[in-house]
Design an enzyme around this catalytic site. Structure first.
Site, PDB file in Angstrom:
ATOM      1  N   LEU A  99      -4.581   5.955  -5.381  1.00  0.00           N
ATOM      2  CA  LEU A  99      -4.912   5.179  -4.187  1.00  0.00           C
ATOM      3  C   LEU A  99      -6.268   4.504  -4.342  1.00  0.00           C
ATOM      4  O   LEU A  99      -7.230   5.127  -4.799  1.00  0.00           O
ATOM      5  CB  LEU A  99      -4.949   6.124  -2.972  1.00  0.00           C
ATOM      6  CG  LEU A  99      -5.386   5.544  -1.633  1.00  0.00           C
ATOM      7  CD1 LEU A  99      -4.329   4.586  -1.099  1.00  0.00           C
ATOM      8  CD2 LEU A  99      -5.645   6.664  -0.634  1.00  0.00           C
ATOM      9  N   CYS A 100      -6.344   3.243  -3.949  1.00  0.00           N
ATOM     10  CA  CYS A 100      -7.624   2.534  -3.859  1.00  0.00           C
ATOM     11  C   CYS A 100      -7.588   1.667  -2.599  1.00  0.00           C
ATOM     12  O   CYS A 100      -6.860   1.971  -1.660  1.00  0.00           O
ATOM     13  CB  CYS A 100      -7.924   1.740  -5.133  1.00  0.00           C
ATOM     14  SG  CYS A 100      -6.851   0.315  -5.400  1.00  0.00           S
ATOM     15  N   HIS A 101      -8.339   0.581  -2.578  1.00  0.00           N
ATOM     16  CA  HIS A 101      -8.395  -0.262  -1.384  1.00  0.00           C
ATOM     17  C   HIS A 101      -7.125  -1.095  -1.212  1.00  0.00           C
ATOM     18  O   HIS A 101      -6.498  -1.095  -0.159  1.00  0.00           O
ATOM     19  CB  HIS A 101      -9.628  -1.159  -1.442  1.00  0.00           C
ATOM     20  CG  HIS A 101      -9.884  -1.908  -0.172  1.00  0.00           C
ATOM     21  ND1 HIS A 101     -10.679  -3.021  -0.121  1.00  0.00           N
ATOM     22  CD2 HIS A 101      -9.460  -1.715   1.106  1.00  0.00           C
ATOM     23  CE1 HIS A 101     -10.740  -3.477   1.119  1.00  0.00           C
ATOM     24  NE2 HIS A 101     -10.004  -2.695   1.885  1.00  0.00           N
TER      25      HIS A 101
END
Length: 117
Positions: free
Chosen positions: A74-76
């Site tokens: 998960l990231c932005h």
């Protein structure tokens, strides 16, 4: 192979994992991003390691690799997490997903209480 999973599909992706393996969400955002918006671990373990620190901290994920745990990155928005998933695949991890749309999509699709930035 790296699966591409929308936040709303994550539970189903985890359900397809080998029985008895606890899923892991690897949040690769920077500390300031975690302070701005974070997900709550619900049915999975949540580990935060910024993308730039991952090579030096890869051993922290070794038990997950050995147990064949599913790891969703998960990231932005999904670009960094895809790079991390590729890095993990190169290092022998097998059950990998990129959370497409990142925490921004998580806020829109799964939990509107998560702030968008």
């Amino acid at each position: 192979m790296i699966d591409h999973v929308r936040p709303a599909q994550l539970s189903a992706w985890f359900a397809a994992a080998p029985e008895g393996s606890q899923p892991l969400v690897l949040d690769v955002r920077e500390p300031w991003e975690l302070q701005t918006a974070s997900v709550s671990a619900d049915g999975f373990e949540l580990v935060a390691i910024p993308m730039g620190e991952l090579p030096a901290r890869l051993a922290e994920l070794e038990p997950a690799r050995q147990a064949q745990r599913p790891i969703a990155c998960l990231c932005h928005h999904g670009a960094r997490s895809l790079r991390v998933a590729s890095f993990l695949q190169h290092h022998g991890f097998e059950h990998l997903a990129n959370i497409t749309g990142g925490i921004d999509a998580w806020s829109r699709e799964s939990d509107p209480a998560v702030p968008r930035y």
